[in-house]
Design a protein around this motif. Structure first.
Motif, mmCIF file in Angstrom:
data_model
loop_
_atom_site.group_PDB
_atom_site.id
_atom_site.type_symbol
_atom_site.label_atom_id
_atom_site.label_comp_id
_atom_site.label_asym_id
_atom_site.label_seq_id
_atom_site.Cartn_x
_atom_site.Cartn_y
_atom_site.Cartn_z
ATOM 1 N N GLN A 81 84.340 30.271 19.075
ATOM 2 C CA GLN A 81 84.960 30.359 20.400
ATOM 3 C C GLN A 81 85.634 31.714 20.589
ATOM 4 O O GLN A 81 85.532 32.314 21.657
ATOM 5 C CB GLN A 81 85.999 29.249 20.588
ATOM 6 N N SER A 82 86.329 32.197 19.571
ATOM 7 C CA SER A 82 87.032 33.475 19.680
ATOM 8 C C SER A 82 86.064 34.631 19.892
ATOM 9 O O SER A 82 86.320 35.519 20.707
ATOM 10 C CB SER A 82 87.880 33.735 18.428
ATOM 11 N N ILE A 83 84.968 34.626 19.165
ATOM 12 C CA ILE A 83 83.971 35.691 19.324
ATOM 13 C C ILE A 83 83.366 35.651 20.721
ATOM 14 O O ILE A 83 83.258 36.676 21.404
ATOM 15 C CB ILE A 83 82.874 35.589 18.242
ATOM 16 N N MET A 84 82.989 34.450 21.175
ATOM 17 C CA MET A 84 82.377 34.328 22.502
ATOM 18 C C MET A 84 83.363 34.712 23.607
ATOM 19 O O MET A 84 83.003 35.427 24.544
ATOM 20 C CB MET A 84 81.867 32.903 22.721
ATOM 21 N N MET A 85 84.598 34.246 23.505
ATOM 22 C CA MET A 85 85.589 34.567 24.535
ATOM 23 C C MET A 85 85.926 36.059 24.535
ATOM 24 O O MET A 85 86.089 36.659 25.591
ATOM 25 C CB MET A 85 86.865 33.741 24.338
ATOM 26 N N SER A 86 86.003 36.669 23.360
ATOM 27 C CA SER A 86 86.339 38.088 23.266
ATOM 28 C C SER A 86 85.239 38.979 23.827
ATOM 29 O O SER A 86 85.521 39.982 24.483
ATOM 30 C CB SER A 86 86.588 38.484 21.812
ATOM 31 N N THR A 87 83.997 38.629 23.544
ATOM 32 C CA THR A 87 82.896 39.509 23.942
ATOM 33 C C THR A 87 82.336 39.203 25.323
ATOM 34 O O THR A 87 82.016 40.115 26.077
ATOM 35 C CB THR A 87 81.743 39.432 22.920
ATOM 36 N N LYS A 88 82.227 37.935 25.664
ATOM 37 C CA LYS A 88 81.586 37.551 26.933
ATOM 38 C C LYS A 88 82.545 36.916 27.935
ATOM 39 O O LYS A 88 82.162 36.684 29.074
ATOM 40 C CB LYS A 88 80.451 36.542 26.665
ATOM 41 N N GLY A 89 83.756 36.553 27.503
ATOM 42 C CA GLY A 89 84.674 35.849 28.391
ATOM 43 C C GLY A 89 84.262 34.405 28.624
ATOM 44 O O GLY A 89 84.663 33.797 29.601
ATOM 45 N N ILE A 99 80.148 29.954 33.937
ATOM 46 C CA ILE A 99 81.396 30.506 34.437
ATOM 47 C C ILE A 99 81.986 31.383 33.345
ATOM 48 O O ILE A 99 81.611 31.266 32.179
ATOM 49 C CB ILE A 99 82.396 29.411 34.888
ATOM 50 N N LYS A 100 82.885 32.278 33.716
ATOM 51 C CA LYS A 100 83.473 33.158 32.706
ATOM 52 C C LYS A 100 84.837 33.644 33.143
ATOM 53 O O LYS A 100 85.176 33.600 34.318
ATOM 54 C CB LYS A 100 82.545 34.324 32.394
ATOM 55 N N VAL A 101 85.597 34.147 32.191
ATOM 56 C CA VAL A 101 86.923 34.696 32.422
ATOM 57 C C VAL A 101 86.781 36.205 32.561
ATOM 58 O O VAL A 101 86.137 36.851 31.733
ATOM 59 C CB VAL A 101 87.863 34.376 31.233
ATOM 60 N N ILE A 102 87.383 36.746 33.618
ATOM 61 C CA ILE A 102 87.447 38.201 33.776
ATOM 62 C C ILE A 102 88.870 38.582 34.140
ATOM 63 O O ILE A 102 89.651 37.741 34.601
ATOM 64 C CB ILE A 102 86.466 38.734 34.850
ATOM 65 N N GLY A 103 89.195 39.841 33.935
ATOM 66 C CA GLY A 103 90.483 40.346 34.393
ATOM 67 C C GLY A 103 90.481 40.391 35.906
ATOM 68 O O GLY A 103 89.417 40.435 36.532
ATOM 69 N N ASP A 105 90.918 42.728 37.701
ATOM 70 C CA ASP A 105 90.268 43.956 38.147
ATOM 71 C C ASP A 105 88.766 43.942 37.873
ATOM 72 O O ASP A 105 88.077 44.929 38.114
ATOM 73 C CB ASP A 105 90.918 45.169 37.489
ATOM 74 N N GLY A 106 88.244 42.834 37.358
ATOM 75 C CA GLY A 106 86.812 42.709 37.096
ATOM 76 C C GLY A 106 86.402 43.070 35.682
ATOM 77 O O GLY A 106 85.248 42.920 35.315
ATOM 78 N N SER A 107 87.336 43.522 34.868
ATOM 79 C CA SER A 107 87.010 43.935 33.503
ATOM 80 C C SER A 107 86.997 42.732 32.553
ATOM 81 O O SER A 107 87.467 41.653 32.882
ATOM 82 C CB SER A 107 88.041 44.953 33.012
ATOM 83 N N ASN A 108 86.467 42.964 31.357
ATOM 84 C CA ASN A 108 86.492 41.946 30.304
ATOM 85 C C ASN A 108 87.858 42.017 29.628
ATOM 86 O O ASN A 108 88.211 43.049 29.068
ATOM 87 C CB ASN A 108 85.381 42.200 29.283
ATOM 88 N N PRO A 109 88.640 40.926 29.645
ATOM 89 C CA PRO A 109 89.970 40.960 29.028
ATOM 90 C C PRO A 109 89.953 41.090 27.513
ATOM 91 O O PRO A 109 90.975 41.395 26.908
ATOM 92 C CB PRO A 109 90.596 39.626 29.431
ATOM 93 N N GLY A 110 88.804 40.856 26.872
ATOM 94 C CA GLY A 110 88.679 41.024 25.431
ATOM 95 C C GLY A 110 89.486 40.016 24.634
ATOM 96 O O GLY A 110 89.930 38.990 25.144
ATOM 97 N N PHE A 111 89.691 40.315 23.366
ATOM 98 C CA PHE A 111 90.372 39.412 22.446
ATOM 99 C C PHE A 111 91.812 39.152 22.866
ATOM 100 O O PHE A 111 92.274 38.009 22.860
ATOM 101 C CB PHE A 111 90.330 39.995 21.023
ATOM 102 N N ILE A 112 92.523 40.203 23.243
ATOM 103 C CA ILE A 112 93.937 40.045 23.603
ATOM 104 C C ILE A 112 94.084 39.154 24.833
ATOM 105 O O ILE A 112 94.898 38.234 24.853
ATOM 106 C CB ILE A 112 94.611 41.416 23.808
ATOM 107 N N THR A 114 91.717 37.018 26.361
ATOM 108 C CA THR A 114 91.110 35.682 26.363
ATOM 109 C C THR A 114 91.568 34.804 25.213
ATOM 110 O O THR A 114 91.750 33.609 25.391
ATOM 111 C CB THR A 114 89.573 35.765 26.333
ATOM 112 N N VAL A 115 91.726 35.365 24.042
ATOM 113 C CA VAL A 115 92.077 34.545 22.880
ATOM 114 C C VAL A 115 93.594 34.487 22.679
ATOM 115 O O VAL A 115 94.167 33.401 22.592
ATOM 116 C CB VAL A 115 91.368 35.047 21.605
#
Length: 189
Positions: A81-89, A99-103, A105-112, A114-115
């Motif tokens: 889950q951590s790898i998937m959330m960090s890389t793909k949201g 569906i996915k999580v984005i910042g 501003d449209g960016s990938n929030p990454g590990f900090i 999402t996880v």
């Protein structure tokens, strides 16, 4: 990329996807799917290591297998889950439901984002506060651990209601903490 919150409810992310806010029902379904996958892994781990313990006919091997039956599926699930959330949201459930999580501003929030901020910080805070309150009221660690964490229940009920608020872009308390939104992904034609 323009700020998501200053634009309409539909926005374009890169050139490949048109995105809109994920419905509350999709988000709830993703959580349920993640729970089912987690419990299925725990059941399979218990069966596998339980059978291994039976075949070894040793008390020590049985205890080790019991620990492994809990730890191995837990670690596999949370690392995946951590790898998937960090890389793909996306968690397993979010990926299945597209569906996915984005910042915001449209960016990938990454590990900090999402996880840590969406998952770990609220979980640790809720466990700490809930257990502390239970200890204050029950003053026995065994009883305090057995009692429900009403603070966590209250937190998640608030988040559930927040999912249905379109004025705030269906952002939950975790979304505010991590400055994220959850969107629906549609492939462009």
């Amino acid at each position: 990329m323009t700020d998501f919150l200053s634009s309409s409810s539909t926005n374009t992310l890169a050139d490949d996807y048109e995105v809109e806010l994920a419905s509350p029902w999709m988000r709830i379904a993703a959580v349920l799917i993640n729970g089912l996958i987690f419990h299925l892994g725990m059941i399979l781990g218990t069966l596998f290591f339980g059978l291994s313990a039976k075949m070894l006919h040793s008390v020590l091997a049985g205890k080790i297998c019991l620990i492994l039956a809990t730890l191995v599926p837990l670690l596999m699930y949370f690392i995946g889950q951590s790898i998937m959330m960090s890389t793909k949201g996306q968690s397993f459930g979010k990926k299945l439901l597209r569906i996915k999580v984005i910042g915001i501003d449209g960016s990938n929030p990454g590990f900090i984002g999402t996880v840590l901020l969406r998952t770990a910080v609220p979980a640790v805070a809720l466990i700490t506060v809930g257990l502390s309150l239970n200890l204050i009221f029950y003053q026995n660690i065994v009883i305090a651990l057995a009692k429900p964490n009403t603070i966590a229940l209250f937190f998640y009920v608030i988040c559930l209601f927040m999912l249905f608020r379109t004025a705030t872009y269906r952002r939950t308390l975790e979304d505010y903490l991590a400055t994220t939104i959850v969107i629906k992904i549609k492939s462009s034609p």
